[in-house]
Motif scaffolding. Structure first.
Motif, PDB file in Angstrom:
ATOM      1  N   LEU A 194       0.847  -1.192   0.000  1.00  0.00           N
ATOM      2  CA  LEU A 194       0.000   0.000   0.000  1.00  0.00           C
ATOM      3  C   LEU A 194       0.885   1.245   0.000  1.00  0.00           C
ATOM      4  O   LEU A 194       1.891   1.286   0.697  1.00  0.00           O
ATOM      5  CB  LEU A 194      -0.901   0.001   1.232  1.00  0.00           C
ATOM      6  CG  LEU A 194      -2.001  -1.061   1.263  1.00  0.00           C
ATOM      7  CD1 LEU A 194      -2.704  -1.042   2.602  1.00  0.00           C
ATOM      8  CD2 LEU A 194      -2.993  -0.860   0.143  1.00  0.00           C
ATOM      9  N   PRO A 195       0.552   2.282  -0.762  1.00  0.00           N
ATOM     10  CA  PRO A 195      -0.639   2.360  -1.614  1.00  0.00           C
ATOM     11  C   PRO A 195      -0.411   1.882  -3.051  1.00  0.00           C
ATOM     12  O   PRO A 195      -1.282   2.029  -3.895  1.00  0.00           O
ATOM     13  CB  PRO A 195      -0.932   3.859  -1.613  1.00  0.00           C
ATOM     14  CG  PRO A 195       0.443   4.475  -1.555  1.00  0.00           C
ATOM     15  CD  PRO A 195       1.270   3.549  -0.697  1.00  0.00           C
ATOM     16  N   SER A 196       0.754   1.310  -3.350  1.00  0.00           N
ATOM     17  CA  SER A 196       1.054   0.949  -4.735  1.00  0.00           C
ATOM     18  C   SER A 196       0.136  -0.131  -5.283  1.00  0.00           C
ATOM     19  O   SER A 196      -0.324  -0.059  -6.417  1.00  0.00           O
ATOM     20  CB  SER A 196       2.512   0.490  -4.838  1.00  0.00           C
ATOM     21  OG  SER A 196       3.383   1.528  -4.474  1.00  0.00           O
ATOM     22  N   PHE A 197      -0.113  -1.164  -4.462  1.00  0.00           N
ATOM     23  CA  PHE A 197      -0.899  -2.296  -4.930  1.00  0.00           C
ATOM     24  C   PHE A 197      -2.090  -2.511  -4.002  1.00  0.00           C
ATOM     25  O   PHE A 197      -1.972  -3.155  -2.972  1.00  0.00           O
ATOM     26  CB  PHE A 197      -0.045  -3.567  -4.998  1.00  0.00           C
ATOM     27  CG  PHE A 197       1.162  -3.415  -5.872  1.00  0.00           C
ATOM     28  CD1 PHE A 197       1.016  -3.188  -7.229  1.00  0.00           C
ATOM     29  CD2 PHE A 197       2.432  -3.495  -5.343  1.00  0.00           C
ATOM     30  CE1 PHE A 197       2.130  -3.055  -8.045  1.00  0.00           C
ATOM     31  CE2 PHE A 197       3.548  -3.360  -6.147  1.00  0.00           C
ATOM     32  CZ  PHE A 197       3.392  -3.132  -7.506  1.00  0.00           C
ATOM     33  N   LYS A 198      -3.222  -1.967  -4.386  1.00  0.00           N
ATOM     34  CA  LYS A 198      -4.430  -2.089  -3.575  1.00  0.00           C
ATOM     35  C   LYS A 198      -5.317  -3.187  -4.140  1.00  0.00           C
ATOM     36  O   LYS A 198      -5.097  -3.688  -5.238  1.00  0.00           O
ATOM     37  CB  LYS A 198      -5.197  -0.759  -3.554  1.00  0.00           C
ATOM     38  CG  LYS A 198      -4.442   0.368  -2.875  1.00  0.00           C
ATOM     39  CD  LYS A 198      -5.299   1.622  -2.811  1.00  0.00           C
ATOM     40  CE  LYS A 198      -4.549   2.749  -2.106  1.00  0.00           C
ATOM     41  NZ  LYS A 198      -5.362   3.977  -2.009  1.00  0.00           N
ATOM     42  N   GLY A 199      -6.340  -3.540  -3.361  1.00  0.00           N
ATOM     43  CA  GLY A 199      -7.316  -4.496  -3.860  1.00  0.00           C
ATOM     44  C   GLY A 199      -7.113  -5.885  -3.287  1.00  0.00           C
ATOM     45  O   GLY A 199      -6.296  -6.123  -2.407  1.00  0.00           O
TER      46      GLY A 199
END
Length: 282
Positions: A194-199
């Motif tokens: 986070l926050p680069s790879f969310k979900g």
């Protein structure tokens, strides 16, 4: 019979605080076994953790006299009997690696906890909870029932007199109201992308980008999503040969270790809040 306590405190910095605290304990028959302090020059605050043994005063008398002593320094302080394990409630969803790790460490005597309940929005881990003789509460959560579900969760937390709530991969966002109720006593774990790879599938995104580090962060829960004071972080190196499954396994191992360290330090009263940061006396 000697009783051992941990005294934690923070206050505006000024000369003589360590002398005053040690003198206060000495005058009451206290024997200091461990002590650490930190002066934050940016904020002008002083932090201290003292472990001491004392057999001349009851806990109630100590608290009364500490309150009077602390007023003179504008101290925020806490007194914690070392013999009392921290009453804890765990929350989990469908990923059980952190839950399983915490339960094993607890039963192995590696964490000074008293795990009173496990709460989940799924049924996957009721048998795991039963194997450790921990009550399991299944509370489904939907958008329509979120408020009622959180009310039930908080009722359990209150009934168990929980001093610590651990989100061991609990994949629901807590409401601002519940975050405020649990301020300073709820710990969350998440991957450090986070926050680069969310979900829902961060490791798939990480693999697609060819990341070289897999990480995890344990932090206190606040109303600002994943922005609470950080307690612990760690990383594991990755390379081009790692598959999504490899990255996921590495990430889960890192998450489990980071969360366990954060829970241990918190339960040993080694973590003091310093605004949106933490002071940790390891």
């Amino acid at each position: 019979m000697q009783h051992t306590y941990v005294l934690t405190l923070s206050c505006p910095d000024r000369p003589g605080i360590v002398h005053a605290v040690s003198g206060f304990l000495f005058e009451r028959g206290g024997n200091i076994e461990e002590a650490a302090q930190y002066n934050d020059h940016d904020t002008g605050l002083f932090f201290m953790r003292v472990q001491f043994a004392c057999d001349q005063l009851s806990e109630e008398a100590l608290r009364t006299q500490l309150a009077q002593f602390a007023d003179g320094f504008s101290m925020n302080w806490g007194l914690h009997p070392l013999s009392a394990p921290m009453r804890t409630v765990l929350l989990v969803s469908k990923e059980g690696h952190c839950l399983n790790d915490l339960l094993f460490r607890w039963k192995s005597g590696l964490l000074p906890l008293d795990i009173r309940a496990i709460i989940s929005n799924h049924r996957e881990f009721y048998q795991l909870a039963a194997s450790y003789n921990v009550p399991f509460h299944h509370i489904p959560v939907t958008a329509a029932t979120k408020a009622q579900a959180e009310a039930k969760q908080f009722e359990i937390i209150q009934n168990e007199q929980a001093e610590l709530v651990v989100l061991a991969r609990y994949m629901q966002i807590l409401s601002d109201d519940l975050c405020k109720k649990l301020a300073g006593r709820a710990i969350n774990i998440h991957h450090s992308f986070l926050p680069s790879f969310k979900g829902a599938k961060p490791y798939y995104q990480a693999h697609d980008r060819g990341v070289k580090l897999i990480g995890a962060t344990a932090h206190y829960v606040t109303a600002d999503l994943d922005e609470g004071p950080i307690i612990e972080q760690d990383v594991a190196r990755a390379d081009h040969s790692k598959t999504v499954e490899d990255l996921t396994a590495m990430g889960r191992d890192t998450e489990s270790q980071v969360l366990a360290r954060a829970v241990k330090w918190h339960s040993e009263h080694r973590v003091l809040l310093n605004g949106h940061k933490t002071v940790i006396f390891k």
